[in-house]
Design an enzyme around this catalytic site. Sequence first.
Site, PDB file in Angstrom:
ATOM      1  N   CYS A  25      34.562 -15.470 -11.864  1.00  0.00           N
ATOM      2  CA  CYS A  25      33.455 -14.532 -12.049  1.00  0.00           C
ATOM      3  C   CYS A  25      32.165 -15.275 -12.405  1.00  0.00           C
ATOM      4  O   CYS A  25      32.107 -15.979 -13.420  1.00  0.00           O
ATOM      5  CB  CYS A  25      33.806 -13.547 -13.162  1.00  0.00           C
ATOM      6  N   TYR A  53      26.992  -9.756  -3.364  1.00  0.00           N
ATOM      7  CA  TYR A  53      27.969  -8.681  -3.497  1.00  0.00           C
ATOM      8  C   TYR A  53      27.562  -7.465  -2.665  1.00  0.00           C
ATOM      9  O   TYR A  53      28.415  -6.768  -2.105  1.00  0.00           O
ATOM     10  CB  TYR A  53      28.138  -8.287  -4.964  1.00  0.00           C
TER      11      TYR A  53
END
Length: 344
Positions: free
Chosen positions: A53, A210
């Site tokens: 992440c 994203y």
Amino acid sequence: MSEPTPKSKSALDEINKTGAFVRTSAAFRNWIKEGSEFPPEADRYHLYISYACPWASRCLALYYMKGLENVIGLSVVHPTWQRTKPDDPEDLHAGWCFRSPGDPPLSNTGGHGSFDCSDCIPDTVNGFRTVRDLYEKSKDTTGKYSVPVLWDKKNSCIVNNESSEILRMFNDQFDKWATNPSLDIFPAELEEEVESFNSWIYPKINDGVYKCGFAVSQEAYEDAFKNLFEAMDKLEGVLSERRYLCGNKFTSADIRAFVTLIRFDEVYFVYFKTNKKMIRKDYPNIFNYIKDIYQLPGVAKSVNMNHIKMHYYTAHPKLNFYGIIPVGNPDDFSTPHDRDRFAK
């Protein structure tokens, strides 16, 4: 058997009516500071992260740069999402889970692949199996069980799960115990300039990749793609004239940019279809900038490309059903860079 829980979700569920990805804000926003419910103390707090992440990794980078290893504990999840309530056939949520090195390898939620547990660090505080357990212990109502998580061992609850705020706390609230207390990535005199960079780097690059990868309509994807590469071209221009975003001073804006850029060629170019340009070939200033930051003391320890690739390519079966991880051509970010040309 529990009732179906539609509130339990992941980033793949954060899609609006036009098919665009829209990230949900973090829910736990308490601060560690003197005189508060959560005062700075050594060995009171624990950081839960995924190497994969980018948001969690920027907290980990500063954690190592400041020298907080003996002040705040650390757990590292397995990269491949697992069912968080495997005994409940009606709860299909998949998310971060804890494992120890040497545990049997995991498959993705479709049963494909074999992904080892190297470099994982289990939950040594609560003994929990999943990050979801942390949120449920803290009476979460959002249903999104993300990392990073900054945990208070004294009160057994989440303090904060917003990476930008955890960065600020790590920057100065633990200096009494840090081995590198003089490092300041939020200099007051550069605050406006840092926020100016954040205003376009976050929506168009950090979140922009994203928006490309999780879009479920061609229109949403192409809009994000256009914005991403306009911002990447702009960033390349900025870095052709200065060592870091704010000149010769390394700041939080650089950590924000770095964690996305170092993942770009190996993951986003392929997996998120951001395939107009590769950093290593088309953005020489960005490429050398990545190497420069990677070589700052402590940063390399926060980068685990095996975990990064394993997560992205195995955790979302709807995007990569069989969990095949591309071999790729990983860069050696420890090789010489040219950013010293900007030194005073």
